[in-house]
Design a protein around this motif. Structure first.
Motif, PDB file in Angstrom:
ATOM      1  N   ARG A 208       1.015  -1.039   0.184  1.00  0.00           N
ATOM      2  CA  ARG A 208       0.295  -0.132  -0.665  1.00  0.00           C
ATOM      3  C   ARG A 208       1.193   1.376   0.067  1.00  0.00           C
ATOM      4  NH1 ARG A 208      -2.755  -4.080  -0.549  1.00  0.00           N
ATOM      5  NH2 ARG A 208      -4.664  -4.347  -0.330  1.00  0.00           N
ATOM      6  N   MET A 209       2.185   1.115   0.540  1.00  0.00           N
ATOM      7  CA  MET A 209       2.990   2.290   0.905  1.00  0.00           C
ATOM      8  C   MET A 209       3.561   2.726  -0.507  1.00  0.00           C
ATOM      9  SD  MET A 209       6.349   3.266   2.570  1.00  0.00           S
ATOM     10  CE  MET A 209       6.812   1.245   2.350  1.00  0.00           C
ATOM     11  N   LEU A 210       4.133   1.738  -1.277  1.00  0.00           N
ATOM     12  CA  LEU A 210       4.340   1.554  -2.614  1.00  0.00           C
ATOM     13  C   LEU A 210       3.134   2.867  -3.855  1.00  0.00           C
ATOM     14  CD1 LEU A 210       6.758  -1.211  -2.843  1.00  0.00           C
ATOM     15  CD2 LEU A 210       7.250   1.323  -2.100  1.00  0.00           C
ATOM     16  N   LYS A 211       2.588   2.326  -3.882  1.00  0.00           N
ATOM     17  CA  LYS A 211       0.787   2.854  -4.059  1.00  0.00           C
ATOM     18  C   LYS A 211       0.679   4.088  -3.621  1.00  0.00           C
ATOM     19  CE  LYS A 211      -0.935  -1.853  -5.279  1.00  0.00           C
ATOM     20  NZ  LYS A 211      -2.034  -2.604  -5.134  1.00  0.00           N
ATOM     21  N   HIS A 212       1.321   4.596  -2.761  1.00  0.00           N
ATOM     22  CA  HIS A 212       0.887   5.906  -2.439  1.00  0.00           C
ATOM     23  C   HIS A 212      -0.369   6.372  -1.968  1.00  0.00           C
ATOM     24  CE1 HIS A 212       4.321   8.109  -4.216  1.00  0.00           C
ATOM     25  NE2 HIS A 212       4.702   7.281  -5.167  1.00  0.00           N
ATOM     26  N   LYS A 213      -0.621   5.203  -0.838  1.00  0.00           N
ATOM     27  CA  LYS A 213      -2.047   5.200   0.113  1.00  0.00           C
ATOM     28  C   LYS A 213      -1.379   5.568   1.073  1.00  0.00           C
ATOM     29  CE  LYS A 213      -4.430   2.624  -2.911  1.00  0.00           C
ATOM     30  NZ  LYS A 213      -5.879   3.269  -3.150  1.00  0.00           N
ATOM     31  N   ARG A 214      -2.835   7.485   1.643  1.00  0.00           N
ATOM     32  CA  ARG A 214      -2.406   7.766   2.764  1.00  0.00           C
ATOM     33  C   ARG A 214      -2.581   7.243   4.300  1.00  0.00           C
ATOM     34  NH1 ARG A 214      -5.827  10.400   5.577  1.00  0.00           N
ATOM     35  NH2 ARG A 214      -7.796   9.590   4.636  1.00  0.00           N
ATOM     36  N   MET A 215      -3.420   6.299   4.027  1.00  0.00           N
ATOM     37  CA  MET A 215      -3.605   5.841   5.638  1.00  0.00           C
ATOM     38  C   MET A 215      -3.685   4.484   5.199  1.00  0.00           C
ATOM     39  SD  MET A 215      -6.627   5.564   8.520  1.00  0.00           S
ATOM     40  CE  MET A 215      -6.740   7.396   8.733  1.00  0.00           C
ATOM     41  N   ILE A 216      -3.111   3.618   6.177  1.00  0.00           N
ATOM     42  CA  ILE A 216      -2.795   1.792   5.520  1.00  0.00           C
ATOM     43  C   ILE A 216      -3.894   1.013   6.661  1.00  0.00           C
ATOM     44  CG2 ILE A 216      -1.449   0.111   5.277  1.00  0.00           C
ATOM     45  CD1 ILE A 216       0.360   2.201   4.149  1.00  0.00           C
ATOM     46  N   ILE A 217      -4.503   1.087   6.920  1.00  0.00           N
ATOM     47  CA  ILE A 217      -5.335  -0.328   7.681  1.00  0.00           C
ATOM     48  C   ILE A 217      -5.226  -1.908   7.311  1.00  0.00           C
ATOM     49  CG2 ILE A 217      -7.222   0.112   8.945  1.00  0.00           C
ATOM     50  CD1 ILE A 217      -8.101   2.345   8.411  1.00  0.00           C
ATOM     51  N   PRO A 218      -4.708  -2.519   7.850  1.00  0.00           N
ATOM     52  CA  PRO A 218      -4.490  -3.690   7.770  1.00  0.00           C
ATOM     53  C   PRO A 218      -5.781  -4.662   8.740  1.00  0.00           C
ATOM     54  CG  PRO A 218      -2.559  -2.998   8.332  1.00  0.00           C
ATOM     55  CD  PRO A 218      -2.903  -1.708   8.659  1.00  0.00           C
ATOM     56  N   GLY A 219      -6.628  -5.128   7.997  1.00  0.00           N
ATOM     57  CA  GLY A 219      -7.542  -6.792   8.137  1.00  0.00           C
ATOM     58  C   GLY A 219      -8.472  -5.425   8.023  1.00  0.00           C
ATOM     59  N   ILE A 220      -9.272  -6.221   7.867  1.00  0.00           N
ATOM     60  CA  ILE A 220     -11.292  -6.046   7.729  1.00  0.00           C
ATOM     61  C   ILE A 220     -11.859  -5.688   8.847  1.00  0.00           C
ATOM     62  CG2 ILE A 220     -13.021  -7.050   7.678  1.00  0.00           C
ATOM     63  CD1 ILE A 220     -12.215  -8.484   5.136  1.00  0.00           C
ATOM     64  N   LEU A 221     -11.279  -6.054  10.399  1.00  0.00           N
ATOM     65  CA  LEU A 221     -12.347  -6.031  11.191  1.00  0.00           C
ATOM     66  C   LEU A 221     -11.921  -4.304  11.802  1.00  0.00           C
ATOM     67  CD1 LEU A 221     -13.335  -7.157  13.870  1.00  0.00           C
ATOM     68  CD2 LEU A 221     -11.181  -7.521  15.184  1.00  0.00           C
ATOM     69  N   MET A 222     -10.139  -3.810  11.725  1.00  0.00           N
ATOM     70  CA  MET A 222      -9.901  -2.896  11.581  1.00  0.00           C
ATOM     71  C   MET A 222     -10.959  -1.533  10.054  1.00  0.00           C
ATOM     72  SD  MET A 222      -8.528  -2.544  14.642  1.00  0.00           S
ATOM     73  CE  MET A 222      -9.364  -3.853  14.666  1.00  0.00           C
TER      74      MET A 222
END
Length: 250
Positions: A208-222
């Motif tokens: 996600r970082m290399l795709k320039h995502k501002r906020m990265i939240i792993p996992g469906i639950l979170m």
């Protein structure tokens, strides 16, 4: 390509180092425990520099920058951090000040110094590791939650500044929920919900970082939990959080 990772001796920092190594990055690994860094260095198939510093000390942050500023660093992973558990009037003040220095001041200092370099070159990546704790106040882990809120809001603000100037520098934030690392042992808690595996979180984060995502939240639950924070009244959320935190105590 070269990446600098703080808090690289264990957990998410260590696993991000493994992922970046497979992608051809050379690494500068920073943590207090040099023996852990040297163990990690032996398994990685890239050039690795290890640096032992305690980033709870302000002078160590500036020393780190001075040690590496002449190297062509492309990526900073601000990962070092820890938590303190307990009622605010009962927790150790010295330990909490160390938390503030590590979770806030070190992130702030390193982010500013490297961002200035990256902006001059108009390229580079900075990832600050916050937490799902950043989304709400956290009774019984008040200082930790507050520190991660600082990291989240600082990152979001700088991300917008860069966007408005059409900068090619990336600044983003990782907000994981519970992850199987040494965090539980160090904070003397046990998670009340299912934790994600650290290697998965590392792979997801780098992608996600290399795709320039501002906020990265792993996992469906979170992701669902983050959505709920936007809907439910804070009074209800605080009541739920207190009960959840109370159950964490080992």
């Amino acid at each position: 390509m070269k990446a600098l990772i703080t808090g690289a001796s264990s957990g998410i920092g260590r696993d991000i180092a493994r992922v970046l190594s497979t992608k051809g990055y050379d690494l500068i690994l920073v943590a207090r425990r040099l023996d852990r860094l040297e163990e990690l260095k032996k398994e990685l198939s890239c050039n690795v520099q290890t640096i032992s510093l305690d980033l709870a000390q302000e002078e160590s942050c500036f020393r780190l920058y001075d040690l590496v500023k002449n190297q062509e660093i492309d990526m900073l992973i601000n990962n070092a951090g820890f938590a303190v558990y307990g009622e605010f009037d009962q927790t150790d003040l010295t330990r909490e000040l160390e938390l503030i220095h590590t979770n806030i001041k070190a992130v702030h200092i390193l982010m500013k110094l490297f961002l200035q370099d990256f902006k001059r070159r108009n390229r580079g990546y900075i990832l600050n590791v916050a937490s799902s704790a950043a989304f709400l106040p956290g009774p019984l882990m008040a200082a930790y939650y507050a520190s991660k809120a600082y990291v989240l809001r600082l990152t979001e603000a700088v991300h917008k500044e860069l966007q408005k100037t059409n900068s090619k520098v990336y600044v983003g934030v990782l907000c994981p929920g519970p992850v199987h690392t040494e965090f539980e042992q160090n904070a003397k808690i046990t998670f009340g919900v299912k934790a994600l595996d650290s290697p998965y979180v590392a792979r997801y984060t780098v992608d996600r970082m290399l795709k320039h995502k501002r906020m990265i939240i792993p996992g469906i639950l979170m992701k669902a939990a983050f959505a709920l924070t936007k809907i439910l009244p804070q009074k209800i959320l605080l009541h739920f959080l207190y009960k959840l935190q109370k159950e964490k105590f080992v």
